[in-house]
Write a protein that holds these residues in place. Structure first.
Motif, short mmCIF file in Angstrom:
data_model
loop_
_atom_site.label_atom_id
_atom_site.label_comp_id
_atom_site.label_asym_id
_atom_site.label_seq_id
_atom_site.Cartn_x
_atom_site.Cartn_y
_atom_site.Cartn_z
N ASP A 91 -89.85 43.80 -16.95
CA ASP A 91 -89.25 43.82 -18.29
C ASP A 91 -88.94 45.24 -18.75
OD1 ASP A 91 -92.13 44.03 -18.29
OD2 ASP A 91 -92.06 44.00 -20.47
N LYS A 92 -89.57 46.24 -18.13
CA LYS A 92 -89.33 47.65 -18.44
C LYS A 92 -88.71 48.39 -17.25
CE LYS A 92 -91.21 47.65 -22.60
NZ LYS A 92 -90.42 47.93 -23.83
N LEU A 93 -88.12 47.64 -16.33
CA LEU A 93 -87.53 48.24 -15.11
C LEU A 93 -88.58 49.04 -14.35
CD1 LEU A 93 -84.05 49.38 -16.50
CD2 LEU A 93 -84.63 47.22 -15.38
N ASN A 94 -89.84 48.57 -14.45
CA ASN A 94 -90.98 49.22 -13.77
C ASN A 94 -91.19 50.66 -14.22
OD1 ASN A 94 -91.57 46.85 -12.19
ND2 ASN A 94 -89.74 47.35 -11.01
N ALA A 95 -90.81 50.95 -15.46
CA ALA A 95 -90.98 52.30 -16.02
C ALA A 95 -92.45 52.66 -16.08
CB ALA A 95 -90.34 52.37 -17.40
N LEU A 96 -92.71 53.96 -16.10
CA LEU A 96 -94.05 54.49 -15.93
C LEU A 96 -94.70 54.85 -17.26
CD1 LEU A 96 -93.15 56.88 -12.99
CD2 LEU A 96 -94.31 54.67 -12.79
N ASP A 97 -95.73 54.11 -17.64
CA ASP A 97 -96.67 54.59 -18.64
C ASP A 97 -97.97 54.90 -17.91
OD1 ASP A 97 -97.73 52.10 -18.11
OD2 ASP A 97 -97.44 51.30 -20.13
N VAL A 98 -99.00 55.31 -18.64
CA VAL A 98 -100.23 55.73 -17.96
C VAL A 98 -100.86 54.56 -17.22
CG1 VAL A 98 -102.55 56.64 -18.31
CG2 VAL A 98 -100.64 57.66 -19.53
N THR A 99 -100.84 53.38 -17.80
CA THR A 99 -101.41 52.21 -17.14
C THR A 99 -100.70 51.91 -15.83
OG1 THR A 99 -102.05 51.25 -19.27
CG2 THR A 99 -101.92 49.74 -17.40
N GLN A 100 -99.37 52.02 -15.84
CA GLN A 100 -98.60 51.78 -14.62
C GLN A 100 -98.92 52.82 -13.56
OE1 GLN A 100 -96.78 49.17 -14.14
NE2 GLN A 100 -95.40 49.62 -12.45
N ILE A 101 -99.00 54.06 -13.96
CA ILE A 101 -99.32 55.14 -13.01
C ILE A 101 -100.70 54.92 -12.40
CG2 ILE A 101 -99.83 57.61 -12.85
CD1 ILE A 101 -97.56 57.99 -14.96
N GLU A 102 -101.66 54.58 -13.23
CA GLU A 102 -103.02 54.33 -12.73
C GLU A 102 -103.04 53.17 -11.74
OE1 GLU A 102 -105.69 55.88 -16.54
OE2 GLU A 102 -105.07 53.77 -16.42
N ALA A 103 -102.24 52.12 -12.01
CA ALA A 103 -102.20 50.97 -11.11
C ALA A 103 -101.56 51.34 -9.77
CB ALA A 103 -101.44 49.82 -11.76
N ILE A 104 -100.53 52.18 -9.81
CA ILE A 104 -99.88 52.63 -8.56
C ILE A 104 -100.87 53.43 -7.72
CG2 ILE A 104 -98.09 54.16 -7.65
CD1 ILE A 104 -96.40 53.30 -10.14
N VAL A 105 -101.58 54.34 -8.36
CA VAL A 105 -102.55 55.16 -7.64
C VAL A 105 -103.67 54.29 -7.06
CG1 VAL A 105 -104.26 57.01 -7.90
CG2 VAL A 105 -102.01 57.21 -8.99
N ALA A 106 -104.12 53.31 -7.85
CA ALA A 106 -105.19 52.42 -7.37
C ALA A 106 -104.73 51.60 -6.18
CB ALA A 106 -105.64 51.50 -8.51
N ALA A 107 -103.47 51.18 -6.19
CA ALA A 107 -102.94 50.41 -5.06
C ALA A 107 -102.96 51.26 -3.80
CB ALA A 107 -101.53 49.93 -5.36
N GLY A 108 -102.51 52.50 -3.91
CA GLY A 108 -102.54 53.38 -2.75
C GLY A 108 -103.95 53.61 -2.24
N ALA A 109 -104.88 53.82 -3.17
CA ALA A 109 -106.27 54.07 -2.77
C ALA A 109 -106.86 52.86 -2.06
CB ALA A 109 -107.10 54.42 -4.01
N SER A 110 -106.49 51.65 -2.50
CA SER A 110 -107.04 50.44 -1.88
C SER A 110 -106.55 50.25 -0.45
CB SER A 110 -106.68 49.21 -2.72
OG SER A 110 -105.32 48.86 -2.58
N LEU A 111 -105.38 50.80 -0.13
CA LEU A 111 -104.82 50.65 1.20
C LEU A 111 -105.26 51.77 2.16
CD1 LEU A 111 -101.20 49.62 0.19
CD2 LEU A 111 -102.91 48.15 1.26
N PHE A 135 -100.70 62.14 -12.27
CA PHE A 135 -99.27 61.86 -12.20
C PHE A 135 -98.71 62.16 -10.81
CE2 PHE A 135 -100.55 63.04 -16.47
CZ PHE A 135 -100.20 61.90 -17.17
N GLN A 136 -99.14 63.26 -10.23
CA GLN A 136 -98.71 63.61 -8.88
C GLN A 136 -99.22 62.60 -7.85
OE1 GLN A 136 -100.44 67.50 -9.05
NE2 GLN A 136 -98.48 68.53 -9.42
N ALA A 137 -100.40 62.07 -8.10
CA ALA A 137 -100.99 61.12 -7.16
C ALA A 137 -100.15 59.85 -7.02
CB ALA A 137 -102.41 60.76 -7.58
N ALA A 138 -99.39 59.49 -8.06
CA ALA A 138 -98.56 58.29 -7.98
C ALA A 138 -97.52 58.38 -6.88
CB ALA A 138 -97.87 58.04 -9.33
N ALA A 139 -97.06 59.57 -6.56
CA ALA A 139 -96.12 59.78 -5.45
C ALA A 139 -96.85 60.26 -4.20
CB ALA A 139 -95.05 60.79 -5.85
N MET A 140 -97.77 61.19 -4.36
CA MET A 140 -98.42 61.80 -3.20
C MET A 140 -99.30 60.81 -2.45
SD MET A 140 -97.16 64.80 -3.00
CE MET A 140 -98.22 65.42 -1.69
N THR A 141 -99.83 59.79 -3.14
CA THR A 141 -100.67 58.81 -2.45
C THR A 141 -99.94 58.15 -1.29
OG1 THR A 141 -102.19 56.96 -2.77
CG2 THR A 141 -100.10 56.84 -3.96
#
Length: 263
Positions: A22-42, A92-98
């Protein structure tokens, strides 16, 4: 991790989907944290041999959710962008660097928008497959900012310096053909998710030890001193967030008018 990012499995291939359509997957802090968590889980999942990264709803990621700027500015004041909370990166960097640092190869399947932070997350992938209709932008200058989600590490692997400067200074939107010509994307496909999953399955059929070693070798010899670059990114961004010209850029965007900057 929340339902903002989902992970599905097809044998040794994991598909990670940014799930805020609904937000074109735009990034707020919650979204960024979820992206980083997904990378960490893998990162420790030995049975995952390849990863596909995509966005729900026909858009990869439209970049920063401007409504989240007050929260991000408060984080900058309270914690500071210079804090290394995720290895050599900030949050914020971790969302891409992960994705760049994940031991498994990552293939981005891009439709719709890859703007700003979404563009930088896309660059974290090893391989990028885009729809011919996809649009791209290094959007941060529009908001009075610099690329700060690992972009100065990741983009310099792909783009000539003059092209990187042009796209960063102007924040212009460019199309998939331009992205292919400049090396931002690897290939175009009418169905980028299907193509990315097919590539992931092919990679997953190879020796996982050899593939992981190859990714590590390519990455280590491609970029030296990335930690120092990430710190420089953070310092530049910390000096901009919340300053008058940066706030004017945001307000002008909200109000759909030309900004009035001070020298």
């Amino acid at each position: 991790m929340s339902d903002r990012v989902t992970i599905s499995r097809d044998g040794p291939v994991a598909t990670v989907t940014m799930n805020r359509p609904d937000k074109l997957n735009a990034l707020d802090v919650t979204q960024i944290e979820a992206i980083v968590a997904a990378g960490a889980s893998l990162a420790t999942a030995r049975d995952v041999r390849a990863v596909v990264l995509t966005g729900a709803g026909g858009s990869f990621c439209a970049g920063l959710d401007i409504a989240a700027m007050p929260v991000i500015a408060e984080l900058a004041r309270s914690t500071g962008f210079m804090t290394r909370s995720h290895g050599r990166s900030n949050l914020f960097q971790a969302a891409a660097m992960t994705w760049a640092e994940l031991p498994q190869p990552v293939i981005a399947a891009v439709e719709g928008h890859a703007y700003g932070g979404g563009f930088q997350i896309m660059l974290g992938a090893d391989i990028r497959v885009a729809a011919p209709s996809a649009k791209f932008a290094i959007m941060e200058a529009k908001w009075g900012l610099v690329p700060d989600m690992g972009g100065m590490v990741l983009a310099r692997r792909l783009l000539r310096g003059d092209v990187l400067r042009r796209l960063t200074y102007t924040a212009e939107v460019f199309d998939a053909e331009g992205a292919l010509d400049w090396g931002v994307v690897t290939e175009l496909a009418d169905d980028p998710l299907a193509r990315a999953q097919a590539l992931a399955a092919m990679i997953a059929s190879r020796s996982p030890d050899a593939v992981r070693a190859a990714k590590r070798l390519i990455s280590d010899t491609e970029v030296m001193g990335a930690g120092d670059v990430l710190l420089e990114e953070s310092a530049a961004q910390e000096a901009l967030v919340g300053q008058p010209n940066q706030l004017e850029a945001v307000m002008a965007g909200f109000e759909k008018r030309e900004p009035k900057f001070t020298d």
